[in-house]
Write a protein that holds these residues in place. Structure first.
Motif, PDB file in Angstrom:
ATOM      1  N   GLN A 136      17.124   9.159  -3.899  1.00 13.57           N
ATOM      2  CA  GLN A 136      16.594   9.955  -2.980  1.00 13.57           C
ATOM      3  C   GLN A 136      15.036   9.412  -2.459  1.00 13.57           C
ATOM      4  OE1 GLN A 136      18.429  12.118  -1.359  1.00 13.57           O
ATOM      5  NE2 GLN A 136      19.725  11.806  -2.718  1.00 13.57           N
ATOM      6  N   SER A 137      14.480   8.507  -3.359  1.00 10.57           N
ATOM      7  CA  SER A 137      13.436   8.042  -3.132  1.00 10.57           C
ATOM      8  C   SER A 137      13.185   6.570  -2.192  1.00 10.57           C
ATOM      9  CB  SER A 137      12.253   8.360  -4.269  1.00 10.57           C
ATOM     10  OG  SER A 137      11.120   7.675  -4.065  1.00 10.57           O
ATOM     11  N   ARG A 138      12.331   6.418  -1.555  1.00  9.95           N
ATOM     12  CA  ARG A 138      12.450   4.853  -0.978  1.00  9.95           C
ATOM     13  C   ARG A 138      11.069   4.359  -1.442  1.00  9.95           C
ATOM     14  NH1 ARG A 138      17.232   4.030   1.232  1.00  9.95           N
ATOM     15  NH2 ARG A 138      18.313   5.944   2.036  1.00  9.95           N
TER      16      ARG A 138
ATOM     17  N   VAL B 141       3.089   8.802 -11.861  1.00 12.21           N
ATOM     18  CA  VAL B 141       4.091   9.121 -10.673  1.00 12.21           C
ATOM     19  C   VAL B 141       5.456   9.223 -11.273  1.00 12.21           C
ATOM     20  CG1 VAL B 141       5.059   8.241  -8.565  1.00 12.21           C
ATOM     21  CG2 VAL B 141       2.719   7.825  -8.876  1.00 12.21           C
ATOM     22  N   LEU B 142       6.134  10.437 -10.986  1.00 10.98           N
ATOM     23  CA  LEU B 142       7.540  10.598 -11.467  1.00 10.98           C
ATOM     24  C   LEU B 142       8.534  10.822 -10.246  1.00 10.98           C
ATOM     25  CD1 LEU B 142       9.636  11.506 -13.563  1.00 10.98           C
ATOM     26  CD2 LEU B 142       8.697  14.125 -13.236  1.00 10.98           C
ATOM     27  N   VAL B 143       9.511   9.795 -10.385  1.00 12.06           N
ATOM     28  CA  VAL B 143      10.709   9.730  -9.453  1.00 12.06           C
ATOM     29  C   VAL B 143      11.653  10.076 -10.106  1.00 12.06           C
ATOM     30  CG1 VAL B 143      11.790   8.124  -7.696  1.00 12.06           C
ATOM     31  CG2 VAL B 143       9.384   7.855  -8.192  1.00 12.06           C
TER      32      VAL B 143
ATOM     33  N   HIS C  96      18.454   5.973 -12.770  1.00  9.27           N
ATOM     34  CA  HIS C  96      18.380   7.056 -11.883  1.00  9.27           C
ATOM     35  C   HIS C  96      17.055   7.608 -11.854  1.00  9.27           C
ATOM     36  CE1 HIS C  96      18.400   9.096 -15.757  1.00  9.27           C
ATOM     37  NE2 HIS C  96      19.699   8.656 -15.978  1.00  9.27           N
ATOM     38  N   SER C  97      16.056   7.245 -12.756  1.00 10.17           N
ATOM     39  CA  SER C  97      14.809   7.886 -12.591  1.00 10.17           C
ATOM     40  C   SER C  97      13.688   6.952 -13.015  1.00 10.17           C
ATOM     41  CB  SER C  97      14.753   9.265 -13.586  1.00 10.17           C
ATOM     42  OG  SER C  97      14.972   8.933 -14.955  1.00 10.17           O
ATOM     43  N   LEU C  98      12.504   6.954 -12.746  1.00 10.11           N
ATOM     44  CA  LEU C  98      11.234   6.047 -12.876  1.00 10.11           C
ATOM     45  C   LEU C  98      10.188   7.051 -13.285  1.00 10.11           C
ATOM     46  CD1 LEU C  98       9.698   3.634 -12.754  1.00 10.11           C
ATOM     47  CD2 LEU C  98       9.467   3.943 -10.219  1.00 10.11           C
ATOM     48  N   LEU C  99       9.322   6.461 -14.174  1.00 11.08           N
ATOM     49  CA  LEU C  99       7.977   7.089 -14.650  1.00 11.08           C
ATOM     50  C   LEU C  99       7.120   5.972 -14.567  1.00 11.08           C
ATOM     51  CD1 LEU C  99       6.551   9.733 -15.158  1.00 11.08           C
ATOM     52  CD2 LEU C  99       7.011   9.398 -17.712  1.00 11.08           C
ATOM     53  N   ALA C 100       5.943   5.992 -13.662  1.00 12.23           N
ATOM     54  CA  ALA C 100       5.140   4.902 -13.680  1.00 12.23           C
ATOM     55  C   ALA C 100       3.749   5.436 -14.031  1.00 12.23           C
ATOM     56  CB  ALA C 100       5.027   4.388 -12.164  1.00 12.23           C
ATOM     57  N   VAL C 101       3.241   4.955 -14.898  1.00 16.95           N
ATOM     58  CA  VAL C 101       1.719   5.494 -15.546  1.00 16.95           C
ATOM     59  C   VAL C 101       0.806   4.486 -15.585  1.00 16.95           C
ATOM     60  CG1 VAL C 101       1.106   6.544 -17.711  1.00 16.95           C
ATOM     61  CG2 VAL C 101       3.286   6.974 -16.965  1.00 16.95           C
ATOM     62  N   PRO C 102      -0.521   4.662 -15.100  1.00 11.70           N
ATOM     63  CA  PRO C 102      -1.462   3.748 -15.145  1.00 11.70           C
ATOM     64  C   PRO C 102      -1.816   3.521 -16.675  1.00 11.70           C
ATOM     65  CG  PRO C 102      -2.389   5.872 -14.434  1.00 11.70           C
ATOM     66  CD  PRO C 102      -1.027   6.067 -14.532  1.00 11.70           C
ATOM     67  N   LEU C 103      -2.623   2.200 -16.925  1.00  6.32           N
ATOM     68  CA  LEU C 103      -3.047   1.698 -18.165  1.00  6.32           C
ATOM     69  C   LEU C 103      -4.421   1.939 -17.846  1.00  6.32           C
ATOM     70  CD1 LEU C 103      -0.741  -1.238 -19.001  1.00  6.32           C
ATOM     71  CD2 LEU C 103      -0.947   0.817 -20.287  1.00  6.32           C
ATOM     72  N   ARG C 104      -4.885   3.039 -18.363  1.00  9.05           N
ATOM     73  CA  ARG C 104      -6.492   3.172 -18.073  1.00  9.05           C
ATOM     74  C   ARG C 104      -7.026   3.427 -19.310  1.00  9.05           C
ATOM     75  NH1 ARG C 104      -5.586   7.557 -15.568  1.00  9.05           N
ATOM     76  NH2 ARG C 104      -5.739   7.335 -13.528  1.00  9.05           N
TER      77      ARG C 104
ATOM     78  N   PRO D 134       0.841  -1.114   0.158  1.00  4.70           N
ATOM     79  CA  PRO D 134       0.154  -0.139   0.215  1.00  4.70           C
ATOM     80  C   PRO D 134       0.875   1.370   0.065  1.00  4.70           C
ATOM     81  CG  PRO D 134       0.008  -0.978   2.213  1.00  4.70           C
ATOM     82  CD  PRO D 134       0.667  -1.900   1.266  1.00  4.70           C
ATOM     83  N   VAL D 135       2.127   1.215   0.466  1.00  3.30           N
ATOM     84  CA  VAL D 135       2.809   2.391   0.590  1.00  3.30           C
ATOM     85  C   VAL D 135       3.735   2.533  -0.884  1.00  3.30           C
ATOM     86  CG1 VAL D 135       2.940   2.399   2.885  1.00  3.30           C
ATOM     87  CG2 VAL D 135       4.687   1.184   1.843  1.00  3.30           C
ATOM     88  N   ALA D 136       3.780   1.613  -1.614  1.00  5.78           N
ATOM     89  CA  ALA D 136       4.459   1.762  -2.826  1.00  5.78           C
ATOM     90  C   ALA D 136       4.184   2.727  -3.789  1.00  5.78           C
ATOM     91  CB  ALA D 136       4.666   0.438  -3.588  1.00  5.78           C
ATOM     92  N   GLU D 137       5.177   3.293  -4.382  1.00  9.14           N
ATOM     93  CA  GLU D 137       4.888   4.477  -5.533  1.00  9.14           C
ATOM     94  C   GLU D 137       4.082   3.763  -6.505  1.00  9.14           C
ATOM     95  OE1 GLU D 137       5.374   7.530  -5.417  1.00  9.14           O
ATOM     96  OE2 GLU D 137       7.120   7.937  -4.421  1.00  9.14           O
TER      97      GLU D 137
END
Length: 891
Positions: free
Chosen positions: A443-445, A436-438, A464-472, A422-425
């Motif tokens: 620096q992010s946990r 969600v942009l990391v 170094h970076s992550l971009l998580a996008v919902p498939l809606r 439940p706490v995951a990005e």
């Protein structure tokens, strides 16, 4: 009113052609006509002059030759010049072809002439020049006729003129010679004029294509405009032909693109332009203000297609503006261009199939490495099953696609089941929130929660970076896609929009595939539920079957094995037009109808006729209700095999014929009339009756087995015959061999296959007697039947005796001879009574004090099944009793 009409006529009339091509044609034609007239006049004059000169020369030569002939001068001094010279003059005239040769004395009196009545008369004319010794020719006009005449003096030895010789051609003769040459001159003039007209027409036609039918004013104005655009415009202008070559270019474009002097008419790829610029200029779509770096400049390019409704020249026009002052924005413009190109490719490359997993893989293949270094696509498990996820219920996802530019990826591979806490990005996107942009993974946990150890490996590999996008899609989240970067610059807020656009397009395609998966699964489930699960018990044939749904969805193919009375069996294979749920439901209707009609013991042709009528009525009801789906066109083959006779009656309605494989392995197709498909015709259905020895195989199939896109039905049937010849005799083995050899991969039509191996009915299990049409014979026949049952070791008891008594008595009372009784020892005991009448018996409810009417009622109560079937010359009343329940199992 007249003035108005004349005014309209004056406006519409064009006394002089308006287009350049037409004016040139008319001017050329007038010039050619004038030249032709002048040349003809010159030729006529010259020809006439030559004709007259020729006549003068001919006349002078004849006159001079005759005057110098030996004896002419002496004859003139003789006593009778006429007698001496007239024959010679006529001979000279005829030989030379002139009209007259005359000899005159010094006074001009004729000694000879072509007309004897003129001899002795003076010739008209002044002969002074000839008397002076001069020979000459003249155009003589006078009596007797106008002529071209030559006058030659005749001299003696001392040179004294003793007479004159005249010879010549009449003017009519000279004119005739000239007139005979006139047709040739006229033909030559006409041919020259026609050739000149054709040449002028070809030139005008070419000029019309070049000027598009414009007049001189329009051509001049267009040229001036063209010249102003090419040389005065401050923007670069390029005209590209349909073949990808540079047709025109102005000075500004040469300067901006640094084109060589001979750039025109060369392919774009040979001009040293960047590949992106070449693709832009050669594209078949319009482009607005596309920024292209060329030769240290940033050019804003606009491209428009020049094909005007299919009537103008194909190609394009590009305009260029120097936007070098935007150099600082070149990087972002290039990125924007790449993103637009990526989105354009997404619309073409994502969703090429209706497969959920394949669609996810296409998204991953598209964005790596252009947009991200690694991409993972996770979907809810219910989506893979074709169901729609319920928000807030399912948290388990399955990884369906992983693509990356690294060899060792520390996270889960495709096919793995994942749980996001439940706490995951990542959980935020799965719950329907925005992307969600990391931008800094170190620096992010929260993103590390699902797999802390794997997260450390991700950081070690340099991501170094992550971009998580919902498939809606349609407001429902189907899963999520995660974009990872390591070698590329970190994700920025500007990257969120294209990532969401890519994901949205992929989500729509995944949702379409999910819906198709659900519909396909439902249709397959319905189709299989409507097909027979286990073939019913019967001893006539051993059967095996296959059903293969089409790649694009199930269709209406079906099969059935139906036990009939008298140990017979019906074999059915059908094909309904269309695919999907509607076709499967229609197939269920037809199968139920065939089962119902088979229970009535209809002959194959009567069953097809009844089924055809049913299809016609159902389609009429569909059309009355406004439904577009119809059953018309469905095909069917219906075969009834009788193991007691070893014969099979086959009828088909537009269906491929069944194959018959004899015990020796030879295979052939049953020559049964094709008839029309169901619902199409009123022609009676026809049946073929063939002998089928025990151990033969009857193979019924649908057209999907033998026909495909790359194989005609004739080729497929010949291949099927060859496969059946080599197949093992066991029906199951035959099914497997046929499917492996014949079933096309990824077929667009489903396949139904039914293979049966026939059995013969043992002769010792058949007993038959003829019954006289006499009530006294009933008891004797009944006793024979009971003795036969005892020989079969069947303890019949009172039940079978009562059934036989009632059936035989009814046949004697109501039937028509001949009457026959037959017993069949099967897995059931079958009692059959045949007579030649077609009167249908029926069960009646007898009153309490009625003496009759209870016979068939008792038969119906005592037998497991009973019925009537009609033959070609009568009917058979039959009754079945279960050996297991009533009589005990036979040894």
């Amino acid at each position: 009113m007249r003035k108005g009409m004349s005014g309209v006529s004056a406006v519409r009339r064009k006394p002089w052609p308006q287009s350049v091509a037409a004016q040139v044609f008319v001017l050329q034609l007038l010039v050619m006509l004038l030249l032709a007239v002048l040349s003809d006049v010159t030729l006529v004059y010259e020809t006439r002059s030559q004709t007259v000169r020729g006549a003068r020369h001919q006349a002078l030569a004849v006159a001079a030759g005759f005057a110098s002939s030996p004896g002419v001068a002496a004859a003139l001094k003789g006593p009778n010049p006429t007698a001496a010279l007239q024959p010679q003059a006529e001979e000279a005239r005829q030989t030379s072809g002139v009209d007259f040769v005359a000899v005159l004395n010094r006074d001009g009196v004729r000694y000879t002439d072509v007309r004897p009545d003129l001899i002795g008369k003076r010739a008209t004319g002044d002969f002074g020049r000839a008397l002076d010794g001069e020979s000459y020719t003249e155009l003589f006009r006078g009596a007797p006729t106008d002529a071209v005449r030559a006058v030659v003096p005749v001299t003696d030895a001392d040179g004294t003129v003793t007479g004159l010789v005249t010879a010549g051609l009449e003017i009519s003769t000279v004119s005739g010679t000239f007139n005979r040459q006139l047709p040739l001159l006229a033909a030559g003039a006409a041919g020259s004029l026609a050739l000149a007209t054709g040449a002028a027409w070809l030139v005008s036609r070419r000029l019309r294509r070049q000027t598009h039918g414009l007049g001189p004013t329009e051509v001049t104005r267009m040229y001036e405009h063209h010249d102003a655009v090419l040389h005065a415009a401050r923007e670069g202008v390029l005209v590209i032909g349909a073949d990808g070559r540079l047709s025109l270019v102005n000075d500004e474009a040469r300067r901006l693109l640094q084109l060589p002097a001979d750039a025109e008419h060369r392919p774009l790829r040979d001009l040293g332009l960047p590949d992106s610029m070449v693709r832009l200029l050669a594209s078949d779509r319009s482009v607005d203000d596309a920024v292209q770096p060329v030769g240290g400049r940033l050019l804003a390019v606009n491209v428009r297609r020049t094909s005007r409704g299919g009537h103008g020249p194909a190609g394009g026009v590009a305009t260029l503006r120097d936007t070098t002052e935007l150099r600082a924005l070149a990087g972002r413009a290039e990125v924007a261009h790449e993103r637009l190109e990526l989105l354009y490719r997404a619309s073409a490359e994502i969703g090429s199939t209706l497969d959920v997993a394949r669609t996810a893989e296409e998204l991953a293949d598209l964005v790596v490495p252009q947009f991200a270094d690694v991409v993972t696509v996770d979907l809810f498990d219910v989506v893979l099953r074709g169901e729609e996820p319920v928000p807030g219920v399912a948290s388990s996802v399955r990884r369906v696609a992983v693509r990356g530019a690294v060899e060792a990826w520390p996270f889960h591979e495709a096919g793995s089941s994942l749980e996001y806490g439940p706490v995951a990005e990542q959980r935020r996107t799965m719950d329907g929130e925005d992307a969600v942009l990391v931008s800094d993974l170190a620096q992010s946990r929260d993103w590390r929660v699902p797999d802390p150890e794997g997260a450390q490996e991700v950081l070690r590999l340099g991501f170094h970076s992550l971009l998580a996008v919902p498939l809606r899609a349609r407001g429902v989240v189907l899963g999520l896609v995660m974009f990872w970067r390591g070698s590329q610059p970190p994700f920025q807020p500007d990257d969120v929009s294209p990532a969401e656009e890519l994901s949205a397009r992929a989500a729509v395609c995944i949702d379409n595939a999910r819906r198709y998966t659900r519909e396909h699964a439902t249709a397959v489930s319905l189709q299989r539920s409507l097909l027979p699960r286990d073939l019913p018990r019967q001893d006539a044939v051993d059967a095996a079957h296959r059903y293969l749904p089409a790649q694009s969805g199930v269709g209406g193919d079906w099969f059935d094995v139906i036990p009939l009375s008298g140990a017979r069996v019906a074999l059915v294979v059908g094909d309904v037009v269309g695919h999907g749920l509607q076709a499967a439901a229609t197939m269920g209707r037809l199968r139920t109808a065939v089962l119902t009609f088979s229970a009535l013991d209809l002959t194959p042709e009567d069953l097809l006729f009844s089924l055809d009528q049913l299809v016609t009525r159902v389609d009429a009801a569909y059309q009355a209700g406004g439904e577009g789906h119809t059953i018309t066109g469905a095909t069917l083959v219906y075969a009834v095999y009788d193991p007691t006779s070893g014969r099979c009656a086959v009828a088909r309605a537009g269906h491929p014929p069944p194959a018959l494989v004899l015990p020796d392995g030879s295979a052939e197709f049953v020559d049964a009339p094709a008839n029309l498909p169901l619902g199409l015709g009123s022609v009676p259905f026809q049946t073929t009756d063939v002998a089928v020895p025990p151990g033969s195989r009857l193979v019924l199939y649908t057209d999907g087995l033998v026909e495909s896109r790359g194989r005609s039905i004739d080729t497929g049937m010949e291949l099927l015959r060859s496969v059946l010849t080599d197949a093992e005799p066991d029906p199951e083995s035959t099914c497997r061999t046929v499917v492996e050899a014949m079933a096309p991969t990824g077929s667009h039509d489903d396949v139904a296959l039914l293979v049966t191996r026939t059995r013969g009915f043992p002769a010792e299990h058949i007993a038959q007697w003829d019954v006289p049409a006499d009530f006294e014979a009933v008891g004797a026949v009944r006793a024979q039947c009971m003795r036969q049952l005892e020989s079969w070791a069947l303890d019949t008891g009172f039940t079978t005796e009562l059934i036989l008594s009632e059936l035989i008595t009814n046949a004697v009372r109501y039937g028509t001879p001949p009457i026959t009784v037959r017993l069949l020892r099967h897995h059931v005991l079958i009692c059959e009574v045949y007579d030649a009448s077609s009167t249908a018996p029926r069960v009646v409810q007898a009153a309490e004090f009625d003496e009759g009417g209870r016979g068939l009622f008792l038969v119906a109560q005592l037998a497991d099944r009973w019925g009537v079937r009609y033959t070609g010359d009568g009917k058979v009343i039959w009754a079945e009793q279960s050996l297991a329940q009533d009589l005990g199992t036979a040894p």
